[in-house]
Write a protein that holds these residues in place. Structure first.
Motif, mmCIF file in Angstrom:
data_model
loop_
_atom_site.group_PDB
_atom_site.id
_atom_site.type_symbol
_atom_site.label_atom_id
_atom_site.label_comp_id
_atom_site.label_asym_id
_atom_site.label_seq_id
_atom_site.Cartn_x
_atom_site.Cartn_y
_atom_site.Cartn_z
ATOM 1 N N GLN A 51 48.987 26.752 11.276
ATOM 2 C CA GLN A 51 49.811 27.742 11.940
ATOM 3 C C GLN A 51 50.786 28.427 10.992
ATOM 4 O O GLN A 51 51.398 29.434 11.350
ATOM 5 N N PRO B 170 48.222 31.860 8.589
ATOM 6 C CA PRO B 170 47.303 32.513 9.531
ATOM 7 C C PRO B 170 46.148 33.256 8.870
ATOM 8 O O PRO B 170 45.171 33.572 9.540
ATOM 9 N N LEU C 61 55.647 31.609 12.457
ATOM 10 C CA LEU C 61 54.524 31.746 13.370
ATOM 11 C C LEU C 61 54.584 30.709 14.470
ATOM 12 O O LEU C 61 54.221 30.956 15.614
ATOM 13 N N MET D 223 43.330 30.116 16.831
ATOM 14 C CA MET D 223 44.368 29.164 16.451
ATOM 15 C C MET D 223 44.466 28.038 17.471
ATOM 16 O O MET D 223 44.651 26.865 17.106
ATOM 17 N N LYS E 66 42.927 35.531 14.303
ATOM 18 C CA LYS E 66 43.085 34.164 14.802
ATOM 19 C C LYS E 66 43.975 34.081 16.038
ATOM 20 O O LYS E 66 43.967 33.067 16.741
#
Length: 783
Positions: free
Chosen positions: A390, A393, A439, A682, A715
């Motif tokens: 994470q 990315p 993120l 993700m 993602k």
């Protein structure tokens, strides 16, 4: 002639000197032998005189030899010998010109001073004026009387010296141009890639290196690639490079070619071996494997003696895996061995059991798509490995390289990043990903309306592995390694049928000499079939429709002729597929039927020539009936990747091995609570981590076409994953003691082969006991 012109005017009052010089000059004219060609105008007379002259010379040489043997070499012979040795030196010609010029200046200056003291008031002034006459042929035109003759003689002699000097300079330039043409000059480069050898793999390696050097870490574009080879001339090498790789395809990289032997220290020093960043040693494919590997070993030995100040690593291509220990012994820890046949054999075995896996490796091998990068990130220190995704990315974290240089693929997801740990990424380039700290906060202003939170998945999917029936057509030199890998991958009771023209006794002897032990096999039974494949297939002696997979390899007897080998492999493929469909009474021309046949019994074909692969790419018929592996291209990509990052060889050894972490294609439904569930990539990564998997990409298949997406750029976009296959990293990795335990569930073991119900050889009663080799003799099939 100068002496003849000058002597009559050297002080007219000294007649004795003048008469002596004239007498001496005419004496030389009298003893000088006239040219033989002028003795007679008729050719017959010339031939007679030539033969007579040759006999006279032979008599003279014989007399000189007798005199030398009796009295030793004369002074003249010694002087002639010393002059010959002196003229060997490159600077001797210019030294002679300087000496003759000085002599002419001294004689001419003295002559001008003696003849006319108004022209040269002193001897030194005469020497200077003589120097002017030597350099300028028209400088003496202002002279009068006797001094004009002396000045003219000096000017004529100056013209002669100038002509001689011009000849020497021309010869020197010719020699230098010849050295440049043949590639004998030294290379003055730094941080370049050095390639030793010349083969068909070279052009793919160069293309990959040009792609890798298109963006350098320092921001520059393009690098320097130096090639040292001696199979063809430099001009031919440059011509082939220009034809195969035009200037616009080099992406700013520069090719430097030199002619020489990779085994000689002088030639290695000529290509700045100590200044190279990495060295690639190509194997000669035109000679037997044993001799080619011996030559590679000799080159590595020579490199060991030359690399005194360099830290460059060596990438050596080897054709036989038995040579690897020898290279490791002499490589001083800097040699990365790439066994060409071993890599291709492993890739084929793993790809034929999972259709579509070959396309995955085609994406990650080379620098055209996404590839491996290793870099240390201080910002990630202390984070669990599972949380790295994470924060990156634009890349896929796959593993860690610890401070000891050990690559740990798919470590424990809870393993914290320690100081000195480097992260192994799958990324488009080394500058296309960055650490993103925020993120994980799911800032609505940036990532709205996405969320990284996801509910727990269905958990691990357990499948019971089933026995397989594998058909292998052709005999490879590394068949021992192929059989050992198949034994590690398959379920107990699996059979592999090897059909080849190589005599059975020769096969057994080759396996025995390679150290293959049949009783060590745990899951695999081997059935050896003698004869050409077409003979068995056309008579329907083998029930081809019962096999679960088929591998058609380039037979070692025909691999030297790559075009013929590829043609035979394609012919065997079409024959097998035709018999399979006719046996099941299906329409051979139906595309859907061919696609279903490929799903029921995947066929993987090895090709050697890149031109064959270009032909296959334009043929929908061939692409629908089988998958193809261009072995030389795959090996070239691996060589290029290892030259840029040495750890890649350890990554591939684990991924292509029977044990350790490996790549699998699994249905997306294994990670979904229901088929209609929509998740982002993700979020799907989180689901995969629950079962100790790493999600690398996905594959979309429609009809006989498929598209593989590695490290997708979107993602965070929510998608529907129904009917997609996911590319995941699974398995128990190497170095378990470095993974800080195993806190996750056991990895998924997926074997998708159907259960076998009958023997494909028409139940001929072949006795195949576990761990033994069954033999089919030609007379059993009445061939």
């Amino acid at each position: 002639s100068c002496l003849f012109l000058i002597c009559p005017f050297i002080n007219i009052y000294h007649s004795s000197v003048r008469s002596r010089c004239r007498s001496l000059f005419f004496f030389f004219l009298m003893i000088r032998r006239p040219p033989r060609s002028t003795l007679s105008s008729s050719s017959a007379a010339s031939d007679v005189y030539k033969r007579q002259g040759d006999e006279d010379e032979e008599d003279e040489f014989a007399e000189e030899d007798d005199e030398e043997g009796a009295e030793g070499p004369t002074f003249g012979m010694k002087a002639h010998y010393a002059f010959d040795n002196f003229m060997i030196k490159p600077s001797s010609a210019f030294l002679i010109i300087v000496v003759l010029t000085l002599i002419l200046m001294l004689i001419g200056g003295a002559g001008l001073f003696i003849v006319d003291d108004t022209v040269a008031t002193s001897f030194t002034e005469g020497v200077w004026i003589a120097w002017q006459y030597i350099n300028d042929g028209a400088a003496h035109t202002d002279l009068t009387g006797m001094s004009r003759i002396v000045g003219g003689a000096i000017s004529v002699a100056g013209l002669v010296l100038f002509a001689i000097l011009t000849g020497f300079i021309f010869d020197l330039i010719t020699v230098k141009m010849e050295e440049l043409r043949k590639g004998k000059s030294k290379v003055v480069e730094q941080d370049h890639t050095l390639i030793l050898g010349w083969s068909d793999k070279l052009f793919t390696i160069l293309k990959e290196l040009c792609d890798a050097n298109s963006t350098r870490p320092d921001g520059s574009h393009g690098g320097v690639i130096v090639i040292l080879a001696n199979l063809i001339d430099k001009e031919e090498m440059l011509g082939e490079l220009d034809d195969r790789i035009p200037e616009e395809d080099r992406m700013g990289s520069k090719f430097v070619v030199r002619y020489g032997s990779s085994m000689l220290a002088y030639d290695l020093a000529k290509v700045a071996v100590n200044a190279a960043r990495s060295i690639i040693v190509l194997c000669d494919t035109d000679i037997p494997a044993e001799k080619a590997d011996a030559a590679t070993l000799r080159v590595v030995l020579s490199l060991g003696g030359c690399l005194t100040t360099s830290k460059a690593h060596i990438v050596a291509e080897v054709r036989d895996i038995d040579c690897v220990p020898l290279l490791n012994l002499v490589g001083q820890g800097r040699v990365a061995n790439v066994v060409s046949h071993d890599i291709v054999g492993r890739l084929m075995v793993m790809s034929v059991r999972q259709p579509g896996l070959q396309q995955v490796y085609n994406e990650i091998l080379g620098f055209d798509g996404d590839e491996f990068y290793i870099e240390e990130w201080a910002e990630a220190e202390g984070m669990p490995f599972g949380d790295l995704q994470q924060h990156f990315p634009d890349a896929i974290p796959l593993g860690i390289r610890n401070p000891d240089g050990i690559v740990i693929i798919k470590p424990n997801m809870m393993r914290p990043m320690e100081p000195g740990d480097e992260i192994l990424f799958l990324s488009e380039d080394d500058d296309t990903y960055q650490f993103d700290e925020y993120l994980e906060l799911d800032d609505p202003s940036e990532y709205d309306p996405l969320s990284l939170e996801v509910s727990s998945g269905p958990g691990p999917v357990h499948r019971t592995p089933q026995p397989e029936m594998i058909l292998m057509v052709g005999w490879r030199r590394d068949v021992r390694d192929v059989l050992e890998l198949v034994d590690d991958l398959v379920a107990p009771g699996t059979k592999i049928y090897i059909v080849a023209e190589k005599p059975l006794d020769s096969r057994e002897e080759e396996l025995r000499d390679s150290g293959f032990q049949v009783d060590k096999l745990r899951n695999l039974d081997i059935v050896q079939v003698l004869g050409h494949a077409r003979r068995h297939f056309e008579k329907d002696e083998m029930r081809l429709h019962l096999f679960t997979s088929c591998i058609i390899v380039a037979d070692e007897e025909s691999e030297d002729d790559v075009m013929n080998s590829d043609s035979m492999c394609i012919q065997t493929l079409l024959m097998i597929r035709d018999i399979q469909l006719k046996r099941q009474a299906k329409d051979v021309s139906d595309a859907d039927v061919q696609l279903q046949a490929q799903q029921d019994c995947p066929i993987l074909v090895e090709t050697l020539d890149a031109r064959t692969q270009d032909c296959i790419a334009t043929s929908e018929a061939l692409k629908s009936v089988a998958e193809f592996v261009q072995s030389n291209e795959m090996v070239s990509r691996v060589l290029a990747m290892v030259s840029e990052e040495r750890s890649v060889i350890f990554i591939l050894e684990e991924m292509l091995g029977g044990t350790g972490a490996g790549i699998e294609l699994l249905p997306a439904s294994n990670y979904l609570l229901e088929e209609s569930e929509a998740l982002s990539f993700m979020q799907l990564c989180k689901r995969a981590q629950e079962v100790d998997h790493i999600l690398m990409g996905y594959q979309r298949r429609k009809g006989n076409r498929s598209k593989t997406y590695m490290n997708p750029r979107d993602k965070l976009v929510v998608k529907n994953w129904r009917e997609l296959r996911l590319v995941v990293l699974t398995g128990q990795p190497f170095h378990p003691e470095l993974h800080d335990g195993n806190a996750m569930p056991c990895p998924l073991q997926s074997f998708m082969a159907p259960t076998m119900q009958s023997d494909p050889f028409n139940n001929r009663g072949v006795d195949v006991s576990p761990g033994s080799t069954a033999r089919f003799h030609a007379e059993e099939f009445e061939l």
